[in-house]
Structure formats: structure tokens, C-alpha cells
Design an enzyme around this catalytic site. Structure first.
Site, PDB file in Angstrom:
ATOM      1  N   ARG A 192      -0.344  14.425  12.180  1.00 43.63           N
ATOM      2  CA  ARG A 192       0.145  14.268  10.801  1.00 43.63           C
ATOM      3  C   ARG A 192       0.423  15.626  10.127  1.00 43.63           C
ATOM      4  NH1 ARG A 192      -1.222   8.974   9.483  1.00 43.63           N
ATOM      5  NH2 ARG A 192       0.524   8.983   8.056  1.00 43.63           N
ATOM      6  N   PRO A 193       1.241  16.472  10.702  1.00 42.53           N
ATOM      7  CA  PRO A 193       1.566  17.757  10.071  1.00 42.53           C
ATOM      8  C   PRO A 193       2.291  17.548   8.738  1.00 42.53           C
ATOM      9  CG  PRO A 193       3.080  17.312  11.866  1.00 42.53           C
ATOM     10  CD  PRO A 193       2.030  16.247  11.934  1.00 42.53           C
ATOM     11  N   ILE A 194       2.337  18.584   7.905  1.00 42.85           N
ATOM     12  CA  ILE A 194       3.060  18.470   6.628  1.00 42.85           C
ATOM     13  C   ILE A 194       4.106  19.574   6.497  1.00 42.85           C
ATOM     14  CG2 ILE A 194       1.195  17.249   5.419  1.00 42.85           C
ATOM     15  CD1 ILE A 194       0.499  19.921   4.057  1.00 42.85           C
ATOM     16  N   ASP A 195       4.575  20.089   7.635  1.00 39.31           N
ATOM     17  CA  ASP A 195       5.558  21.180   7.600  1.00 39.31           C
ATOM     18  C   ASP A 195       6.854  20.774   6.892  1.00 39.31           C
ATOM     19  OD1 ASP A 195       5.643  19.520  10.043  1.00 39.31           O
ATOM     20  OD2 ASP A 195       7.504  20.604  10.424  1.00 39.31           O
ATOM     21  N   LEU A 196       7.227  19.488   6.992  1.00 44.75           N
ATOM     22  CA  LEU A 196       8.480  19.053   6.330  1.00 44.75           C
ATOM     23  C   LEU A 196       8.292  19.041   4.809  1.00 44.75           C
ATOM     24  CD1 LEU A 196       9.474  16.159   8.760  1.00 44.75           C
ATOM     25  CD2 LEU A 196      10.549  18.409   8.556  1.00 44.75           C
ATOM     26  N   CYS A 201      -5.185  12.169  11.634  1.00 46.76           N
ATOM     27  CA  CYS A 201      -5.932  10.907  11.568  1.00 46.76           C
ATOM     28  C   CYS A 201      -5.907  10.313  12.963  1.00 46.76           C
ATOM     29  CB  CYS A 201      -5.287   9.968  10.550  1.00 46.76           C
ATOM     30  SG  CYS A 201      -3.766   9.254  11.144  1.00 46.76           S
ATOM     31  N   LYS A 220       0.857  -1.202   0.000  1.00 49.26           N
ATOM     32  CA  LYS A 220       0.000   0.000   0.000  1.00 49.26           C
ATOM     33  C   LYS A 220       0.887   1.243   0.000  1.00 49.26           C
ATOM     34  CE  LYS A 220      -1.735   1.559   4.049  1.00 49.26           C
ATOM     35  NZ  LYS A 220      -1.386   2.978   4.306  1.00 49.26           N
ATOM     36  N   ASN A 221       1.932   1.250   0.851  1.00 47.17           N
ATOM     37  CA  ASN A 221       2.738   2.456   1.019  1.00 47.17           C
ATOM     38  C   ASN A 221       3.755   2.666  -0.086  1.00 47.17           C
ATOM     39  OD1 ASN A 221       1.193   2.923   3.223  1.00 47.17           O
ATOM     40  ND2 ASN A 221       2.746   2.343   4.720  1.00 47.17           N
ATOM     41  N   ASP A 241       4.511   0.695  11.875  1.00 46.72           N
ATOM     42  CA  ASP A 241       3.293   0.064  11.346  1.00 46.72           C
ATOM     43  C   ASP A 241       3.121  -1.376  11.817  1.00 46.72           C
ATOM     44  OD1 ASP A 241       3.394   1.724   8.105  1.00 46.72           O
ATOM     45  OD2 ASP A 241       2.867   2.405  10.110  1.00 46.72           O
ATOM     46  N   ARG A 251      -5.007  10.691   4.023  1.00 47.46           N
ATOM     47  CA  ARG A 251      -3.728  11.334   4.265  1.00 47.46           C
ATOM     48  C   ARG A 251      -2.891  11.368   2.997  1.00 47.46           C
ATOM     49  NH1 ARG A 251      -1.158  14.212   6.632  1.00 47.46           N
ATOM     50  NH2 ARG A 251       0.725  13.042   6.316  1.00 47.46           N
ATOM     51  N   ARG A 254      -8.789  -0.515   4.710  1.00 41.38           N
ATOM     52  CA  ARG A 254      -7.906   0.495   4.105  1.00 41.38           C
ATOM     53  C   ARG A 254      -6.594  -0.136   3.637  1.00 41.38           C
ATOM     54  NH1 ARG A 254      -6.075   4.969   7.648  1.00 41.38           N
ATOM     55  NH2 ARG A 254      -4.837   5.254   5.772  1.00 41.38           N
ATOM     56  N   ILE A 312       7.434   7.172  16.788  1.00 39.82           N
ATOM     57  CA  ILE A 312       7.094   7.873  15.547  1.00 39.82           C
ATOM     58  C   ILE A 312       5.797   8.659  15.657  1.00 39.82           C
ATOM     59  CG2 ILE A 312       6.676   7.598  13.059  1.00 39.82           C
ATOM     60  CD1 ILE A 312       9.510   6.790  13.827  1.00 39.82           C
TER      61      ILE A 312
HETATM   62  C1  EPZ Z   1       4.159   6.935   5.968  1.00 41.14           C
HETATM   63  O1  EPZ Z   1       3.383   7.975   6.556  1.00 41.14           O
HETATM   64  C2  EPZ Z   1       3.245   5.729   5.902  1.00 41.14           C
HETATM   65  N1  EPZ Z   1       2.096   6.021   5.054  1.00 41.14           N
HETATM   66  C3  EPZ Z   1       2.775   5.357   7.314  1.00 41.14           C
HETATM   67  O2  EPZ Z   1       1.989   4.177   7.205  1.00 41.14           O
HETATM   68  C4  EPZ Z   1       4.006   5.052   8.161  1.00 41.14           C
HETATM   69  O3  EPZ Z   1       3.600   4.770   9.487  1.00 41.14           O
HETATM   70  C5  EPZ Z   1       4.950   6.268   8.164  1.00 41.14           C
HETATM   71  O4  EPZ Z   1       5.290   6.609   6.788  1.00 41.14           O
HETATM   72  C6  EPZ Z   1       6.238   5.990   8.929  1.00 41.14           C
HETATM   73  O5  EPZ Z   1       6.884   4.887   8.392  1.00 41.14           O
HETATM   74  C7  EPZ Z   1       2.251   5.960   3.713  1.00 41.14           C
HETATM   75  O6  EPZ Z   1       3.334   5.715   3.198  1.00 41.14           O
HETATM   76  C8  EPZ Z   1       1.017   6.184   2.883  1.00 41.14           C
HETATM   77  P1  EPZ Z   1       6.198  10.324   8.131  1.00 41.14           P
HETATM   78  P2  EPZ Z   1       3.975   9.493   6.579  1.00 41.14           P
HETATM   79  O7  EPZ Z   1       6.098  11.562   7.349  1.00 41.14           O
HETATM   80  O8  EPZ Z   1       4.717   9.754   5.345  1.00 41.14           O
HETATM   81  C9  EPZ Z   1       6.081  13.612  11.547  1.00 41.14           C
HETATM   82  C10 EPZ Z   1       0.171   2.741   7.658  1.00 41.14           C
HETATM   83  O9  EPZ Z   1      -0.265   2.223   8.699  1.00 41.14           O
HETATM   84  N2  EPZ Z   1       6.000  14.563  10.434  1.00 41.14           N
HETATM   85  O10 EPZ Z   1       7.437   9.495   8.045  1.00 41.14           O
HETATM   86  O11 EPZ Z   1       2.866  10.407   6.938  1.00 41.14           O
HETATM   87  C11 EPZ Z   1       4.776  12.810  11.700  1.00 41.14           C
HETATM   88  O12 EPZ Z   1       3.865  13.542  12.511  1.00 41.14           O
HETATM   89  C12 EPZ Z   1       0.613   4.202   7.649  1.00 41.14           C
HETATM   90  O13 EPZ Z   1       0.285   2.138   6.554  1.00 41.14           O
HETATM   91  C13 EPZ Z   1       6.133  15.929  10.720  1.00 41.14           C
HETATM   92  O14 EPZ Z   1       6.305  16.345  11.870  1.00 41.14           O
HETATM   93  O15 EPZ Z   1       4.964   9.368   7.812  1.00 41.14           O
HETATM   94  C14 EPZ Z   1       5.229  11.542  12.359  1.00 41.14           C
HETATM   95  O16 EPZ Z   1       5.337  11.774  13.749  1.00 41.14           O
HETATM   96  C15 EPZ Z   1       0.425   4.868   9.015  1.00 41.14           C
HETATM   97  N3  EPZ Z   1       6.041  16.810   9.686  1.00 41.14           N
HETATM   98  C16 EPZ Z   1       6.628  11.314  11.786  1.00 41.14           C
HETATM   99  O17 EPZ Z   1       7.043  12.593  11.242  1.00 41.14           O
HETATM  100  C17 EPZ Z   1       5.857  16.399   8.399  1.00 41.14           C
HETATM  101  O18 EPZ Z   1       5.815  17.264   7.484  1.00 41.14           O
HETATM  102  C18 EPZ Z   1       6.681  10.259  10.699  1.00 41.14           C
HETATM  103  O19 EPZ Z   1       5.868  10.689   9.663  1.00 41.14           O
HETATM  104  C19 EPZ Z   1       5.727  15.011   8.134  1.00 41.14           C
HETATM  105  C20 EPZ Z   1       5.801  14.110   9.177  1.00 41.14           C
END
Ligand code: EPZ
Length: 418
Positions: A121-125, A116, A22-23, A305, A92, A397, A327
Site C-alpha cells: 500500500r505505497p502512497i507515492d502517487l 496491510c 465504506k469506501n 474487492d 490505511r 471493518r 491490483i
Molecule cells: C481503495 O484503496 C479502497 N479503499 C480499496 O478497498 C480498494 O481495493 C482499492 O481502492 C482499489 O479499488 C478505500 O477506498 C478506503 P488504490 P486504495 O490506490 O485507494 C497501488 C476494501 O476491501 N498504489 O487504487 O488504497 C496500490 O499498491 C479496500 O474495501 C501505488 O502503487 O487503492 C495498489 O496495488 C481494500 N501507489 C493499486 O495501486 C500509490 O500511491 C491500487 O491502489 C497508491 C496506490
């Protein structure tokens, strides 16, 4: 209301086919927006997150359809004015649209994807990285308007190795001018898969799987036929269910090279493995040994996960374990449901303290998120007695017809809806 009715206590025996991850499929589907030629993605799961991403791409004018287990995508007619807020809020992963749309059309409007069940789930990065690449961003809390007419190459240093931000920035740089470097990039196998896919389209991405990724912009991309990597989290989920129920199951397509931390944990818990060139068998005939202390961390660390499923497994181990979730800030909501089934787990901040019990008992419980739901399903399959599991749309999902896959292994589980 849809629910699973489960009669626990059956050993699991047989084969299960693990489909594409999925990811991996979600960002790769988004990447198809960057080309106006046809892409065929093979061995894809029919899960609701894939259907949602398909709706988003069609909403932008693209064509998407399933042909058996393949997804056929053509984005020649994509013409984004904005991405429908309702669809964005629905999932997301819609944030993955930002990078490819900016890469190809140099402008985009998206609404905040929203948090969620497992965190804000911020997107600041994502946004910070795009700004470092010269994108002008107007953020008015509801909508994010991006102007990438000044998109340029550069070096982006991520504060945290965010999977989604790494993927979005790779896609944003794919059709931009010059060479972009991402430092402290995420190294998950799904990032390598996105790199490999983009390169089959004629892109030029190098270094995925390490913390430094270099993207050389190209002018256009072609079409491709591509099989994304196997879903290491679905494979891990089934492997842990076998450990909880006992039995012997062949996980077809599972790739042990991407599952090192999970396999090491399960070997420590007493599982045996037989390796094949197209997957591996998981065998459990012994008591489950506790793991002491385990924490989740970015790849190649233990995957967040798999945290929920692993807490469920360790809840019936012959001893105590502690799991730290590093995480996401809210990924233990399933624990009270496990305790209702007889588990003895205490959560303090981001740690779960597990006292192993001999067995769980059936109960009426509700899933509160995707992986927490998968954990509760595994718990019900090994519990004594009958369980009813609500909230199974979360499980749908990320797991295709989970009840059919487990029933084929000998479990007594059926989907009811009225
Ligand atoms: C991906 O989510 C996966 N989803 C998640 O899988 C997975 O848990 C996660 O990576 C970590 O491996 C998909 O690939 C569709 P991150 P993503 O950005 O990209 C913080 C599942 O169950 N963060 O690595 O959203 C965030 O809050 C799902 O299949 C910021 O602060 O994960 C989190 O604490 C759940 N700012 C950490 O980083 C940002 O701009 C990791 O998030 C982005 C993230």
C-alpha cells in the site's frame, strides 16, 4: 477470542438493507475537515473503519457523533499539529486526511499509513501528485511533513488510476487557487460520490467517473446533508452468498448501475435477478456454472474487492475457473483456509486456479483480511457441517453485524467471545 460459530447448509431468504459504502463514507468524512460548518451523512454503516476515521477527526479537534444511522461532523475546531501516529497506523484510510488538511490549513504532518494484509500500500502517487501541485514534502521515512503554502493549480498525470490518490488530490485542489486537472484518474463510483458531496458544500469538481477530473478551487465551503452511495461491495458479497447457499434475497438500496461486472458474472454462473426501483432480488436455484477466466481491474472492470468472495463462489462451481488479481500483490491469503474446507485451489503468482468441487465441509479457519474474511464466512454458510471462523475483527471493518444480517436470512451463525 471473538469468533463466528456457523452451521452451514441453510438457504438464504429475505431482505437485507445495504447501507452507504465504506469506501465512500471514509473519504467523505475526511473531506468534512475542509469546512467549519456541520455535515450530516446519512444511512452510514456502524463499522470499525468508520469508528477509526471518526477517532482521527476527533484527534484533530473535530466533533463526530452517530445520530441513529447518520454521522454528524463539525470540524470548526480542527487544528492539526500532527495526526497521531498510532491512529494513522491503525487504518490505511487515514491517508485521506492529507488532502483536506493541506487544502484548508496548507500544512500537515502524517506518518506513513503502513501496509496491510493485502499489500504494501505505497502512497507515492498521493505524494507525487501533491508535489506536482507545488506542495513541499519532507519525507524522513517515519513522518511526512508537507508545506502547501505554495499549493497551486496544475495538471497531474497519474501513473496508475489510484482510487485514494485521485480522492486525495481532488480534496487538496478543492480550496487551492486556480484550476487543477487530474489525468488517468480513477473512475470508481465512490470518486463520483466524493465529487457530488464536495459540490453540495459549494466546491467545483467536474468529470469524476471519467479519467479526466477538473477542480476549480473555491475560497470556502458550507455544510451539507448527504447520503453517500450504497455499498456495491457489501451488496455483491451478499449476492454471492445467496448464489453459494441457494435461495432468494432482496438487496434493498443496491444499485445495479454500479455493479455491472459483478451482475454479469453472477448471471453467467446461473443467478436470476428481479429489478426494483429501490434495489434488486438475487435468486439461485441451480448449480453454479464456472466462469472460465476472470481478472480484476480498475472500475468499470471486475472489482478487486470482490475477488475473494468470487473465488469462494467458484470453488463450488460445476467446473474449473481461473481468477487473476491485477491490483494487489497479496490478496490470496484466504485460499489455504478455503482449501482446508475442501476447496481445490492452486495459486501461482497472481492467479488462482480453481477446480470446482460439489461441496465444502465445515472447519476451524481464521480470517486474514477484510474481504478474505467475508469469503470464508460465505463458504462456512454453504458448507456441510459446523465451522468456527476466527479473526472476525477484519470482517467488522467493513460489514455491520454480519452475523445478524445473515441470521435474518435464515443462516445459523452466532458471534461468540470468551
Ligand atoms: C481503495 O484503496 C479502497 N479503499 C480499496 O478497498 C480498494 O481495493 C482499492 O481502492 C482499489 O479499488 C478505500 O477506498 C478506503 P488504490 P486504495 O490506490 O485507494 C497501488 C476494501 O476491501 N498504489 O487504487 O488504497 C496500490 O499498491 C479496500 O474495501 C501505488 O502503487 O487503492 C495498489 O496495488 C481494500 N501507489 C493499486 O495501486 C500509490 O500511491 C491500487 O491502489 C497508491 C496506490
Amino acid at each position: 477470542m471473538e469468533r463466528f460459530s456457523i452451521k452451514g447448509g441453510k438457504k438464504l431468504k429475505g431482505d437485507v438493507v445495504i447501507k452507504s459504502a465504506k469506501n465512500s463514507v471514509l473519504p467523505i468524512m475526511a473531506a468534512c475537515i475542509m469546512t467549519n460548518e456541520t455535515v450530516v451523512l446519512k444511512n452510514c454503516p456502524k463499522i470499525s473503519d468508520v469508528f477509526s476515521m471518526s477517532e482521527i477527526i476527533k484527534d484533530l479537534g473535530g466533533k463526530v457523533f452517530f445520530d441513529g444511522d447518520n454521522i454528524v461532523i463539525n470540524c470548526a475546531d480542527v487544528n492539526p499539529v500532527s495526526i497521531d501516529a498510532s491512529l494513522t497506523k491503525k487504518m490505511r484510510s487515514s491517508v485521506f486526511i492529507l488532502g483536506p488538511v493541506l487544502s484548508r490549513f496548507k500544512r500537515a504532518i502524517i506518518s506513513y499509513p503502513g501496509g496491510c494484509e493485502i499489500g504494501a500500500r505505497p502512497i507515492d502517487l498521493h505524494i507525487g501528485g501533491l508535489i506536482q501541485m507545488g506542495v513541499k514534502v519532507i519525507d524522513d521515512e517515519n513522518e511526512i511533513r508537507c508545506d502547501a503554502s505554495g499549493l497551486k493549480s496544475g495538471t497531474i498525470n497519474l501513473r496508475f488510476p489510484s482510487v485514494g490518490a485521485t480522492e486525495n488530490l481532488i480534496m487538496a485542489a478543492t480550496l487551492s487557487k486556480g484550476e487543477t486537472t487530474i489525468l488517468n484518474a480513477a473512475a470508481e463510483p465512490e470518486i463520483v460520490d466524493l465529487q457530488n458531496f464536495i459540490n453540495t458544500l459549494g466546491g467545483n469538481v467536474k468529470g469524476a467517473g471519467s479519467t479526466k477530473i477538473v477542480i476549480k478551487g473555491v475560497d470556502t465551503l458550507s455544510g451539507s446533508e448527504y447520503t453517500p452511495v450504497c455499498d456495491r461491495i457489501v451488496a455483491g458479497t451478499f449476492a454471492e452468498a445467496v448464489c453459494m447457499c441457494g435461495g432468494k434475497v432482496f438487496l434493498k438500496n443496491a444499485d445495479k448501475k454500479q455493479m455491472g461486472s459483478v451482475i454479469r458474472l453472477l448471471e453467467g454462473c446461473g443467478a436470476d435477478f428481479i429489478w426494483h426501483n429501490n434495489g434488486f432480488e438475487v435468486i439461485m436455484s441451480d448449480i453454479i456454472r464456472p466462469c472460465g477466466f476472470l481478472k480484476t481491474s480498475p472500475y468499470p472492470g471486475f472489482p478487486t474487492d470482490m475477488q475473494s468472495q468470487t473465488v469462494a463462489l467458484l470453488s463450488i462451481a460445476a467446473g474449473d475457473s481461473v481468477i487473476e488479481e491485477t491490483i494487489f500483490e497479496n490478496r490470496f491469503r484466504y485460499v489455504p483456509r478455503l482449501n482446508k474446507m475442501g476447496a481445490k485451489i492452486i495459486c501461482k503468482e497472481n492467479e488462482a486456479f480453481i477446480t470446482g468441487v460439489n461441496t465444502l465441509h465445515g472447519a476451524e479457519v481464521d480470517a486474514t483480511d477484510l474481504r478474505g474474511g467475508a469469503a470464508l464466512l460465505s463458504a462456512a454458510l454453504c458448507a456441510e457441517g459446523e465451522s468456527t471462523l476466527f479473526g472476525i475483527h477484519y470482517i467488522d471493518r467493513g460489514y455491520e453485524k454480519a452475523e445478524e444480517a445473515y441470521r435474518a436470512l435464515g443462516a445459523e451463525v452466532k458471534r461468540l467471545s470468551d
